[in-house]
Scaffold this motif. Structure first.
Motif, PDB file in Angstrom:
ATOM      1  N   LEU A  86       0.804  -1.193  -0.024  1.00  0.00           N
ATOM      2  CA  LEU A  86      -0.171  -0.042  -0.113  1.00  0.00           C
ATOM      3  C   LEU A  86       0.856   1.287  -0.050  1.00  0.00           C
ATOM      4  CD1 LEU A  86      -2.750  -1.177   2.307  1.00  0.00           C
ATOM      5  CD2 LEU A  86      -3.242  -0.163  -0.030  1.00  0.00           C
ATOM      6  N   LYS A  87       0.207   2.186  -0.588  1.00  0.00           N
ATOM      7  CA  LYS A  87       1.084   3.602  -0.729  1.00  0.00           C
ATOM      8  C   LYS A  87       0.142   4.567  -0.272  1.00  0.00           C
ATOM      9  CE  LYS A  87       2.925   2.026  -5.242  1.00  0.00           C
ATOM     10  NZ  LYS A  87       2.900   2.363  -6.785  1.00  0.00           N
ATOM     11  N   PRO A  88       0.824   5.683   0.084  1.00  0.00           N
ATOM     12  CA  PRO A  88      -0.289   6.791   0.595  1.00  0.00           C
ATOM     13  C   PRO A  88      -1.253   7.057  -0.358  1.00  0.00           C
ATOM     14  CG  PRO A  88       2.276   7.305   1.153  1.00  0.00           C
ATOM     15  CD  PRO A  88       2.127   6.061   0.363  1.00  0.00           C
ATOM     16  N   GLU A  89      -1.032   7.184  -1.778  1.00  0.00           N
ATOM     17  CA  GLU A  89      -1.984   7.706  -2.663  1.00  0.00           C
ATOM     18  C   GLU A  89      -2.996   6.587  -2.689  1.00  0.00           C
ATOM     19  OE1 GLU A  89       1.262   7.363  -2.935  1.00  0.00           O
ATOM     20  OE2 GLU A  89       1.835   6.500  -5.009  1.00  0.00           O
ATOM     21  N   ASP A  90      -3.080   5.574  -2.148  1.00  0.00           N
ATOM     22  CA  ASP A  90      -4.203   4.548  -1.885  1.00  0.00           C
ATOM     23  C   ASP A  90      -5.257   4.834  -1.035  1.00  0.00           C
ATOM     24  OD1 ASP A  90      -1.819   1.716  -2.492  1.00  0.00           O
ATOM     25  OD2 ASP A  90      -3.285   2.637  -3.807  1.00  0.00           O
ATOM     26  N   THR A  91      -5.028   5.778   0.033  1.00  0.00           N
ATOM     27  CA  THR A  91      -5.837   6.628   0.842  1.00  0.00           C
ATOM     28  C   THR A  91      -7.157   6.853   0.219  1.00  0.00           C
ATOM     29  OG1 THR A  91      -4.059   7.100   2.534  1.00  0.00           O
ATOM     30  CG2 THR A  91      -6.049   8.227   2.794  1.00  0.00           C
ATOM     31  N   ALA A  92      -8.312   6.573   0.803  1.00  0.00           N
ATOM     32  CA  ALA A  92      -9.480   6.748   0.081  1.00  0.00           C
ATOM     33  C   ALA A  92     -10.582   5.940   0.976  1.00  0.00           C
ATOM     34  CB  ALA A  92      -9.505   6.520  -1.217  1.00  0.00           C
ATOM     35  N   VAL A  93     -11.802   6.443   0.595  1.00  0.00           N
ATOM     36  CA  VAL A  93     -12.878   5.611   1.033  1.00  0.00           C
ATOM     37  C   VAL A  93     -13.086   4.703  -0.060  1.00  0.00           C
ATOM     38  CG1 VAL A  93     -15.517   5.622   1.551  1.00  0.00           C
ATOM     39  CG2 VAL A  93     -14.046   7.647   2.412  1.00  0.00           C
ATOM     40  N   TYR A  94     -13.292   3.194   0.135  1.00  0.00           N
ATOM     41  CA  TYR A  94     -13.398   2.243  -0.513  1.00  0.00           C
ATOM     42  C   TYR A  94     -14.804   1.753  -0.673  1.00  0.00           C
ATOM     43  CZ  TYR A  94      -8.464   2.001  -1.622  1.00  0.00           C
ATOM     44  OH  TYR A  94      -7.195   2.339  -1.966  1.00  0.00           O
ATOM     45  N   TYR A  95     -15.421   1.539  -1.832  1.00  0.00           N
ATOM     46  CA  TYR A  95     -16.705   1.308  -1.926  1.00  0.00           C
ATOM     47  C   TYR A  95     -17.014  -0.094  -2.692  1.00  0.00           C
ATOM     48  CZ  TYR A  95     -18.057   5.991  -0.810  1.00  0.00           C
ATOM     49  OH  TYR A  95     -17.898   7.329   0.028  1.00  0.00           O
ATOM     50  N   CYS A  96     -17.763  -1.079  -2.569  1.00  0.00           N
ATOM     51  CA  CYS A  96     -18.050  -2.054  -3.391  1.00  0.00           C
ATOM     52  C   CYS A  96     -19.503  -1.712  -3.763  1.00  0.00           C
ATOM     53  CB  CYS A  96     -17.907  -3.314  -2.696  1.00  0.00           C
ATOM     54  SG  CYS A  96     -19.188  -3.686  -1.245  1.00  0.00           S
ATOM     55  N   ALA A  97     -19.647  -2.273  -5.206  1.00  0.00           N
ATOM     56  CA  ALA A  97     -20.933  -2.092  -5.846  1.00  0.00           C
ATOM     57  C   ALA A  97     -20.997  -3.410  -6.831  1.00  0.00           C
ATOM     58  CB  ALA A  97     -20.679  -1.041  -6.667  1.00  0.00           C
ATOM     59  N   ALA A  98     -22.347  -3.719  -7.136  1.00  0.00           N
ATOM     60  CA  ALA A  98     -22.783  -4.664  -7.803  1.00  0.00           C
ATOM     61  C   ALA A  98     -23.444  -4.299  -8.881  1.00  0.00           C
ATOM     62  CB  ALA A  98     -23.564  -5.715  -6.723  1.00  0.00           C
ATOM     63  N   ASP A  99     -23.669  -5.153 -10.028  1.00  0.00           N
ATOM     64  CA  ASP A  99     -24.764  -5.047 -10.981  1.00  0.00           C
ATOM     65  C   ASP A  99     -24.829  -6.287 -11.924  1.00  0.00           C
ATOM     66  OD1 ASP A  99     -25.674  -2.081 -12.491  1.00  0.00           O
ATOM     67  OD2 ASP A  99     -25.227  -3.882 -13.769  1.00  0.00           O
ATOM     68  N   PRO A 100     -25.965  -6.522 -12.413  1.00  0.00           N
ATOM     69  CA  PRO A 100     -26.097  -7.840 -13.141  1.00  0.00           C
ATOM     70  C   PRO A 100     -25.293  -7.805 -14.507  1.00  0.00           C
ATOM     71  CG  PRO A 100     -28.050  -6.828 -12.368  1.00  0.00           C
ATOM     72  CD  PRO A 100     -27.206  -5.843 -12.197  1.00  0.00           C
ATOM     73  N   ILE A 101     -25.016  -6.627 -14.762  1.00  0.00           N
ATOM     74  CA  ILE A 101     -24.252  -6.318 -16.094  1.00  0.00           C
ATOM     75  C   ILE A 101     -22.522  -5.908 -15.985  1.00  0.00           C
ATOM     76  CG2 ILE A 101     -24.357  -5.286 -18.498  1.00  0.00           C
ATOM     77  CD1 ILE A 101     -27.414  -5.123 -17.919  1.00  0.00           C
ATOM     78  N   LEU A 102     -22.051  -6.539 -16.865  1.00  0.00           N
ATOM     79  CA  LEU A 102     -20.556  -5.947 -16.754  1.00  0.00           C
ATOM     80  C   LEU A 102     -20.307  -4.738 -17.418  1.00  0.00           C
ATOM     81  CD1 LEU A 102     -17.494  -6.393 -16.190  1.00  0.00           C
ATOM     82  CD2 LEU A 102     -17.405  -7.824 -18.363  1.00  0.00           C
ATOM     83  N   LYS A 103     -19.919  -3.796 -16.483  1.00  0.00           N
ATOM     84  CA  LYS A 103     -19.880  -2.311 -17.040  1.00  0.00           C
ATOM     85  C   LYS A 103     -18.296  -1.760 -17.108  1.00  0.00           C
ATOM     86  CE  LYS A 103     -24.649  -1.231 -15.778  1.00  0.00           C
ATOM     87  NZ  LYS A 103     -25.600  -0.473 -15.055  1.00  0.00           N
ATOM     88  N   GLN A 104     -17.729  -2.395 -18.148  1.00  0.00           N
ATOM     89  CA  GLN A 104     -16.326  -1.888 -18.137  1.00  0.00           C
ATOM     90  C   GLN A 104     -16.183  -0.341 -18.376  1.00  0.00           C
ATOM     91  OE1 GLN A 104     -13.385  -4.461 -19.681  1.00  0.00           O
ATOM     92  NE2 GLN A 104     -15.018  -5.783 -20.422  1.00  0.00           N
TER      93      GLN A 104
END
Length: 122
Positions: A86-104
């Motif tokens: 891990l690096k200082p620039e990885d500092t963040a609020v991390y969210y997970c999300a779900a969807d039935p479709i792959l949305k690249q």
């Protein structure tokens, strides 16, 4: 519908590791693509990683490729994000999300968790 709850965030020194978990409700969890996103302080939300329905395909942002690993256990309705080096620039609020479709390339997932704070600091 699916509800998501993230856990595992915290404070870690540079070079350290954390594993985030995203626990989902519902009996059709395997029907959803799951992504991890993050929002650094003062910046926009950005894509981190995603995993397809059975875990057969994974995708990573260039900034975390080789350091982060996304995985899922559909029997436990849980997706993980192993974060190493891990690096200082990885500092963040991390969210997970779900969807039935792959949305690249898109953050327009249907369902989101509340987020967990990751702070990388010495």
């Amino acid at each position: 519908q699916v509800q998501l709850v993230e856990s595992g965030g915290g404070v870690v020194q540079p070079g350290g590791s954390l594993r985030l978990s995203c626990a989902a409700s519902g009996r059709t969890f395997s029907s959803y693509v799951v992504g991890w996103f993050r929002q650094p302080p003062g910046k926009e939300r950005e894509f981190v990683a995603a995993i397809t329905w059975s875990g057969g395909n994974t995708y990573y942002a260039d900034s975390v490729e080789g350091r982060f690993t996304i995985s899922r256990d559909n029997a436990k309705n849980t997706v993980y994000l192993q974060m190493n080096s891990l690096k200082p620039e990885d500092t963040a609020v991390y969210y997970c999300a779900a969807d039935p479709i792959l949305k690249q390339g898109s953050s327009r997932y249907d369902y989101w968790g509340q987020g967990t704070q990751v702070t990388v600091s010495s």
